[in-house]
Write a protein that holds these residues in place. Structure first.
Motif, PDB file in Angstrom:
ATOM      1  N   UNK A  48      22.963   9.516  26.557  1.00 43.14           N
ATOM      2  CA  UNK A  48      24.133   9.248  27.394  1.00 43.14           C
ATOM      3  C   UNK A  48      23.887   7.992  28.224  1.00 43.14           C
ATOM      4  N   UNK A  49      24.626   6.946  27.926  1.00 46.36           N
ATOM      5  CA  UNK A  49      24.555   5.717  28.714  1.00 46.36           C
ATOM      6  C   UNK A  49      25.400   5.906  29.975  1.00 46.36           C
ATOM      7  N   UNK A  56      20.578  -1.190  28.383  1.00 45.52           N
ATOM      8  CA  UNK A  56      20.403   0.121  27.766  1.00 45.52           C
ATOM      9  C   UNK A  56      21.559   0.487  26.834  1.00 45.52           C
ATOM     10  N   UNK A  57      22.784   0.203  27.238  1.00 46.88           N
ATOM     11  CA  UNK A  57      23.923   0.523  26.386  1.00 46.88           C
ATOM     12  C   UNK A  57      23.842  -0.178  25.042  1.00 46.88           C
ATOM     13  N   UNK A  58      23.515  -1.451  25.064  1.00 49.99           N
ATOM     14  CA  UNK A  58      23.358  -2.233  23.834  1.00 49.99           C
ATOM     15  C   UNK A  58      22.211  -1.692  22.982  1.00 49.99           C
ATOM     16  N   UNK A  59      21.101  -1.362  23.621  1.00 52.05           N
ATOM     17  CA  UNK A  59      19.954  -0.827  22.896  1.00 52.05           C
ATOM     18  C   UNK A  59      20.286   0.513  22.246  1.00 52.05           C
ATOM     19  N   UNK A  60      21.059   1.334  22.924  1.00 52.92           N
ATOM     20  CA  UNK A  60      21.426   2.633  22.363  1.00 52.92           C
ATOM     21  C   UNK A  60      22.320   2.470  21.135  1.00 52.92           C
ATOM     22  N   UNK A  61      23.273   1.560  21.201  1.00 51.97           N
ATOM     23  CA  UNK A  61      24.145   1.344  20.039  1.00 51.97           C
ATOM     24  C   UNK A  61      23.330   0.912  18.827  1.00 51.97           C
ATOM     25  N   UNK A  62      22.415  -0.009  19.043  1.00 49.06           N
ATOM     26  CA  UNK A  62      21.586  -0.491  17.940  1.00 49.06           C
ATOM     27  C   UNK A  62      20.679   0.617  17.415  1.00 49.06           C
ATOM     28  N   UNK A  63      20.146   1.426  18.306  1.00 52.32           N
ATOM     29  CA  UNK A  63      19.230   2.501  17.905  1.00 52.32           C
ATOM     30  C   UNK A  63      19.974   3.546  17.069  1.00 52.32           C
ATOM     31  N   UNK A  64      21.155   3.954  17.537  1.00 54.72           N
ATOM     32  CA  UNK A  64      21.927   4.966  16.816  1.00 54.72           C
ATOM     33  C   UNK A  64      22.383   4.457  15.453  1.00 54.72           C
ATOM     34  N   UNK A  65      22.648   3.158  15.339  1.00 50.36           N
ATOM     35  CA  UNK A  65      23.118   2.586  14.073  1.00 50.36           C
ATOM     36  C   UNK A  65      22.040   2.611  13.000  1.00 50.36           C
ATOM     37  N   UNK A  66      20.782   2.645  13.393  1.00 53.88           N
ATOM     38  CA  UNK A  66      19.684   2.576  12.424  1.00 53.88           C
ATOM     39  C   UNK A  66      18.858   3.857  12.334  1.00 53.88           C
ATOM     40  N   UNK A  76      32.076   5.158  31.300  1.00 52.69           N
ATOM     41  CA  UNK A  76      32.688   3.926  31.811  1.00 52.69           C
ATOM     42  C   UNK A  76      32.247   3.598  33.230  1.00 52.69           C
ATOM     43  N   UNK A  77      31.762   4.588  33.959  1.00 52.17           N
ATOM     44  CA  UNK A  77      31.267   4.355  35.319  1.00 52.17           C
ATOM     45  C   UNK A  77      30.046   5.222  35.555  1.00 52.17           C
ATOM     46  N   UNK A  78      29.215   4.803  36.486  1.00 53.08           N
ATOM     47  CA  UNK A  78      27.989   5.525  36.782  1.00 53.08           C
ATOM     48  C   UNK A  78      28.306   6.820  37.524  1.00 53.08           C
ATOM     49  N   UNK A  79      27.852   7.952  36.969  1.00 55.46           N
ATOM     50  CA  UNK A  79      28.162   9.253  37.568  1.00 55.46           C
ATOM     51  C   UNK A  79      26.929   9.942  38.133  1.00 55.46           C
ATOM     52  N   UNK A  80      25.730   9.460  37.802  1.00 54.21           N
ATOM     53  CA  UNK A  80      24.517  10.092  38.292  1.00 54.21           C
ATOM     54  C   UNK A  80      23.908  11.019  37.252  1.00 54.21           C
ATOM     55  N   UNK A  84      25.791  13.076  34.116  1.00 56.50           N
ATOM     56  CA  UNK A  84      25.468  12.456  32.821  1.00 56.50           C
ATOM     57  C   UNK A  84      24.885  13.506  31.871  1.00 56.50           C
ATOM     58  N   UNK A  85      24.050  14.392  32.383  1.00 52.33           N
ATOM     59  CA  UNK A  85      23.551  15.486  31.546  1.00 52.33           C
ATOM     60  C   UNK A  85      24.698  16.373  31.087  1.00 52.33           C
ATOM     61  N   UNK A  86      25.642  16.660  31.987  1.00 53.96           N
ATOM     62  CA  UNK A  86      26.802  17.468  31.603  1.00 53.96           C
ATOM     63  C   UNK A  86      27.586  16.806  30.478  1.00 53.96           C
ATOM     64  N   UNK A  87      27.732  15.484  30.551  1.00 49.84           N
ATOM     65  CA  UNK A  87      28.476  14.763  29.511  1.00 49.84           C
ATOM     66  C   UNK A  87      27.776  14.898  28.164  1.00 49.84           C
ATOM     67  N   UNK A  88      26.456  14.837  28.154  1.00 52.49           N
ATOM     68  CA  UNK A  88      25.735  15.030  26.906  1.00 52.49           C
ATOM     69  C   UNK A  88      25.834  16.448  26.403  1.00 52.49           C
ATOM     70  N   UNK A  89      25.812  17.402  27.325  1.00 51.78           N
ATOM     71  CA  UNK A  89      25.915  18.807  26.953  1.00 51.78           C
ATOM     72  C   UNK A  89      27.258  19.106  26.285  1.00 51.78           C
TER      73      UNK A  89
END
Length: 373
Positions: A48-49, A56-66, A76-80, A84-89
């Motif tokens: 979760x970016x 980090x966001x750019x690195x995650x996109x590249x990592x997931x693509x490969x 879209x905004x920093x939530x803490x 952020x864990x809830x969003x991943x859950x």
């Protein structure tokens, strides 16, 4: 042609990401490369970016693509950390979920051991051991790790009450997703978000399994980490403990449990108020006053087991809201510690033997004592 449904992963590893560009690949690689051969469908990574200000966001996109099995969520905004864990859950598909922080990493062999234990015991919560890793590479056993030793295969908290004193973090627990929903548990905003999340897991679990091996490497001293950042946001801990104790009163109104959690709360607050890396000196008096308010607010009717030695004295000073006495005790304790270190560093012929320091003693079997208010 019949489309076969995608297999449900046994484990979702949720990784919240913010400001960790230098550590991100180490974290993700330690998870992905540890998945056993032939078990790729058993584990997914959900990164979760959290609107990270670096790359980090750019690195995650590249990592997931490969790398198959890696999914990303971009906020879209920093939530803490907690939200952020809830969003991943919310997007995690696994039967179990493990929250791994993106500046930490897993030692080799962890995931095979975790998957084997989940399949063998089907626990509500799987507790894991960890090491603290300092910037100089030194690895340190956590003070609570011995509490994990000698635990039978599957237990309840009533069988092993000392497990409540294991470090109260999300990352040392693998949790059955349906169990989380049964408890209606999610992370709250603010710092110290693990407090009202971690303890209820152990309190509500019917089946706790303990994997007595180091499964997590916890990075110490990183710039920007909460535990090494001076900030007024450490006051968030008061609201988090209110949430925890309110949950316990509603769901598990056991006086012994309340007393145990109360003592843990006071211990934790004393760690924060005494730590120069967390509180600026001008905030210390106000924080101590808030600890005293929290003490009066939540003090169990039947009292609670006081620790021995210096720790017990500090508890009593909190109960009396005696900041000046606490500050004098803290100053004297630090001066004595500095003198002992200087003496130990002196040549052997002139060094004096160090004075034994009073060590806070844990007395879970002590009678519940109601300190003077």
């Amino acid at each position: 042609m019949v489309n076969q449904p995608a297999p449900v992963p046994l484990l979702s590893v949720v990784v919240p990401v913010h400001g960790v560009e230098a550590y991100l690949h180490q974290c993700l690689d330690s998870i992905r490369t540890d998945v056993p051969a032939g078990e790729r469908d058993a584990v997914e990574i959900v990164a979760v970016d959290d609107a990270s200000p670096d790359r980090c966001g750019e690195l995650l996109r590249a990592y997931a693509a490969t790398h198959p099995g890696v999914r990303t969520v971009h906020l879209s905004s920093n939530v803490g950390l907690g939200p952020a864990r809830n969003a991943g859950l919310e997007v995690a598909a696994g039967e179990y979920v493990w929250f791994v922080d993106s500046d930490d990493w897993l030692p080799s062999g962890t995931l095979p051991a975790v998957l084997d234990r989940l399949r063998a015991h089907h626990p509500d919560v799987l507790l894991l051991d960890h090491l603290r890793v300092h910037e100089d590479g030194r690895r340190e056993v956590d003070a609570s790790s011995p509490l994990l030793r000698g635990t039978p295969d599957v237990v309840r908290l009533a069988d092993r009450p000392q497990l409540l004193r294991v470090q109260h973090t999300a990352w040392n627990k693998v949790v059955r997703r349906a169990f989380l929903d049964e408890l209606e548990l999610r992370f709250h905003p603010g710092w110290y978000e693990d407090i009202p999340f971690s303890h209820p897991l152990l309190i509500g679990a019917e089946k706790i399994s303990v994997l007595d091996r180091v499964c997590y490497l916890y990075r110490q001293g990183r710039q920007g980490a909460i535990t090494s950042t001076r900030s007024g946001r450490h006051f968030d801990a008061f609201d988090q403990y209110d949430r925890l104790l309110d949950w316990v009163r509603r769901r598990h109104p056991d006086p012994r449990l309340h007393a145990e959690l109360f003592g843990l709360m006071v211990n934790h607050m004393l760690v924060v108020v005494g730590n120069d890396d967390r509180l600026h000196p001008h905030l210390r008096r106000d924080f101590f006053r808030r600890v005293a308010e929290q003490y009066r607010k939540h003090l169990p009717e039947g009292g609670y087991p006081l620790p021995g030695g210096v720790a017990g004295l500090k508890h009593r000073l909190v109960g009396r809201n005696s900041y000046l006495a606490y500050a004098a005790l803290r100053r004297a304790h630090r001066l004595a510690g500095a003198a002992r270190r200087a003496s130990a560093a002196a040549p052997a012929s002139t060094a004096q033997p160090p004075t034994p320091e009073a060590t806070p003693a844990t007395r879970p079997d002590a009678p519940a004592t109601r300190p003077t208010r």
